[in-house]
Scaffold this motif. Sequence first.
Motif, mmCIF file in Angstrom:
data_model
loop_
_atom_site.group_PDB
_atom_site.id
_atom_site.type_symbol
_atom_site.label_atom_id
_atom_site.label_comp_id
_atom_site.label_asym_id
_atom_site.label_seq_id
_atom_site.Cartn_x
_atom_site.Cartn_y
_atom_site.Cartn_z
ATOM 1 N N ALA A 15 -24.068 -13.378 2.604
ATOM 2 C CA ALA A 15 -23.389 -13.362 3.904
ATOM 3 C C ALA A 15 -21.940 -12.911 3.761
ATOM 4 N N LEU A 16 -21.247 -13.415 2.727
ATOM 5 C CA LEU A 16 -19.860 -13.008 2.503
ATOM 6 C C LEU A 16 -19.773 -11.524 2.172
ATOM 7 N N TYR A 17 -20.717 -11.058 1.364
ATOM 8 C CA TYR A 17 -20.744 -9.641 0.977
ATOM 9 C C TYR A 17 -20.964 -8.758 2.205
ATOM 10 N N ILE A 18 -21.913 -9.120 3.053
ATOM 11 C CA ILE A 18 -22.211 -8.312 4.235
ATOM 12 C C ILE A 18 -21.061 -8.393 5.240
ATOM 13 N N SER A 19 -20.363 -9.538 5.267
ATOM 14 C CA SER A 19 -19.170 -9.627 6.120
ATOM 15 C C SER A 19 -18.129 -8.603 5.689
ATOM 16 N N CYS A 20 -18.023 -8.394 4.376
ATOM 17 C CA CYS A 20 -17.083 -7.384 3.862
ATOM 18 C C CYS A 20 -17.523 -5.979 4.255
ATOM 19 N N ASN A 21 -18.842 -5.774 4.345
ATOM 20 C CA ASN A 21 -19.339 -4.491 4.855
ATOM 21 C C ASN A 21 -18.771 -4.232 6.249
ATOM 22 N N GLY A 22 -18.907 -5.246 7.098
ATOM 23 C CA GLY A 22 -18.415 -5.106 8.459
ATOM 24 C C GLY A 22 -16.911 -4.939 8.523
ATOM 25 N N LEU A 23 -16.191 -5.682 7.690
ATOM 26 C CA LEU A 23 -14.738 -5.571 7.663
ATOM 27 C C LEU A 23 -14.309 -4.169 7.235
ATOM 28 N N GLY A 24 -15.006 -3.612 6.244
ATOM 29 C CA GLY A 24 -14.701 -2.257 5.790
ATOM 30 C C GLY A 24 -14.939 -1.232 6.873
ATOM 31 N N GLY A 25 -16.076 -1.361 7.577
ATOM 32 C CA GLY A 25 -16.354 -0.441 8.669
ATOM 33 C C GLY A 25 -15.315 -0.532 9.768
ATOM 34 N N ASP B 209 -6.193 6.406 19.753
ATOM 35 C CA ASP B 209 -5.714 5.178 19.135
ATOM 36 C C ASP B 209 -6.150 3.944 19.922
ATOM 37 N N LYS B 210 -6.211 4.041 21.249
ATOM 38 C CA LYS B 210 -6.683 2.917 22.052
ATOM 39 C C LYS B 210 -8.187 2.705 21.876
ATOM 40 N N ILE B 211 -8.921 3.800 21.786
ATOM 41 C CA ILE B 211 -10.360 3.679 21.534
ATOM 42 C C ILE B 211 -10.602 3.008 20.190
ATOM 43 N N SER B 212 -9.810 3.372 19.181
ATOM 44 C CA SER B 212 -9.986 2.819 17.843
ATOM 45 C C SER B 212 -9.779 1.314 17.807
ATOM 46 N N LEU B 213 -8.907 0.806 18.668
ATOM 47 C CA LEU B 213 -8.665 -0.636 18.696
ATOM 48 C C LEU B 213 -9.913 -1.418 19.099
ATOM 49 N N ILE B 214 -10.813 -0.774 19.830
ATOM 50 C CA ILE B 214 -12.032 -1.458 20.259
ATOM 51 C C ILE B 214 -12.920 -1.775 19.062
ATOM 52 N N TYR B 215 -12.730 -1.049 17.944
ATOM 53 C CA TYR B 215 -13.502 -1.341 16.744
ATOM 54 C C TYR B 215 -13.163 -2.713 16.161
ATOM 55 N N ALA B 216 -12.117 -3.345 16.692
ATOM 56 C CA ALA B 216 -11.821 -4.724 16.284
ATOM 57 C C ALA B 216 -12.957 -5.662 16.672
ATOM 58 N N ALA B 217 -13.853 -5.183 17.528
ATOM 59 C CA ALA B 217 -15.043 -5.963 17.886
ATOM 60 C C ALA B 217 -15.867 -6.299 16.645
ATOM 61 N N TYR B 218 -15.671 -5.515 15.588
ATOM 62 C CA TYR B 218 -16.382 -5.782 14.333
ATOM 63 C C TYR B 218 -16.094 -7.182 13.795
ATOM 64 N N SER B 219 -14.960 -7.756 14.189
ATOM 65 C CA SER B 219 -14.616 -9.094 13.699
ATOM 66 C C SER B 219 -15.684 -10.112 14.092
ATOM 67 N N PHE C 31 -25.831 -7.587 15.774
ATOM 68 C CA PHE C 31 -26.256 -6.679 14.704
ATOM 69 C C PHE C 31 -26.045 -7.280 13.327
ATOM 70 N N PHE C 32 -24.855 -7.782 13.045
ATOM 71 C CA PHE C 32 -24.584 -8.255 11.693
ATOM 72 C C PHE C 32 -25.366 -9.526 11.359
#
Length: 395
Positions: free
Chosen positions: A141-151, A253-263, A318-319
């Motif tokens: 789970a920790l490893y896959i969380s890092c996958n998401g953080l990297g993305g 740049d505003k669109i990119s901030l939406i990728y914070a949803a990955y958290s 998804f995650f």
Amino acid sequence: MQEGYTLQDRAFWFLVFGLGLASMFTFSAMYATQPLMPKFTEQFQVSVSLSSMTMSIMTIGLICGLVVVGVLSDRNGRSQFVKWSLLLSAIPFFIIPFLPSFSLILLLRFIQGFTMAGVPAVGLAYLNEEIHPKYQGLATALYISCNGLGGMIGRIFTGILAERYSWELAFFIIGSAGIVILVLLMMTLPKSNYFTPSVVSLKKDIDGFFYHLRNPKLLMVFGLGFILQLSFTGTWTYLPFYLAEAPFSLSLDKISLIYAAYSFGIIGAPIAGYLAARYTVKRVRAIALFVLVSGVLLTLSHSLPIVVIGMCVVCGGFFTAHSLTATTVSQEATHHKGSASSLYLISYYIGVAGGSTLLSPVWEYAGWFGIVMSASCIPVLYYAILRFYQRKQTI
């Protein structure tokens, strides 16, 4: 006899966070071009479909690499592939900004995808071999969380820098981060103490690799990985184009901030392990799949806050589903675990290619509505097929 590292062992944390850092870089590198596709269409005068090839051609290279590394790592160990992968996949970031044509960029992205394979191909197998069975779920789970953080980092970082400075600068910084992580791993990553190399002929090892394709249970798991990623990547790939249009008309740049949803995905993966232990993997995974679909449907709204909420829901679902599906692979495979993990990841990354390029005709002809319908209906249909198969097996 020791069965693997536990939470009390320093090597446990060195291994989990070492592979986590490697995974963060790999996924940052993998998805770095996704928010840049509108930039590429403008700068190189290419179509949306061709621009999306920076994702799918990389994925094809990654799939080829997974096949090769999956077999070789079962014979030669794990850690060396992680280190070589970091080095070789970092180098293209220093070359791509100087390439004059988009075709050359695609070629180097293919090569980069191939070299990236070392980390995802051995990561799960490495953890399952070295970590005590009691703590494998937490480590995964920790490893896959890092996958998401990297993305998330790759998407947000490159998008913001590309809008405010240049995408070339973003590439230089990502490549430098990969070299720094490599140096850290060379000093801290534990050796494969519990790895048992395959001693049979290479032909038999390859047969063992494809043996998993004759396991119906594993095939269904591989298919689920493909469907999950198809829906997830398809949604995220065309989101920048959707939000750049009216009524949103957002800058990159505003669109990119939406990728914070990955958290929400980052915290979803560890929670998945806890919930699965309490309510079973199948039940939690099914709920997570429908959470994913619900999030995709929310993005049909013309309200930006609701779209953002929808993407947060998508990431959480998804995650959670991906984490539990990846764990199932290791449980179902009784041997050649590295090969089984590679096959799961191959199907998973075919989903990346499908979501980024195969859905481009849907975008061209039906726009965001078509993407949402595809990304929501396909997982539901596959789940129905999966449930039918499971019930048939119990009869």
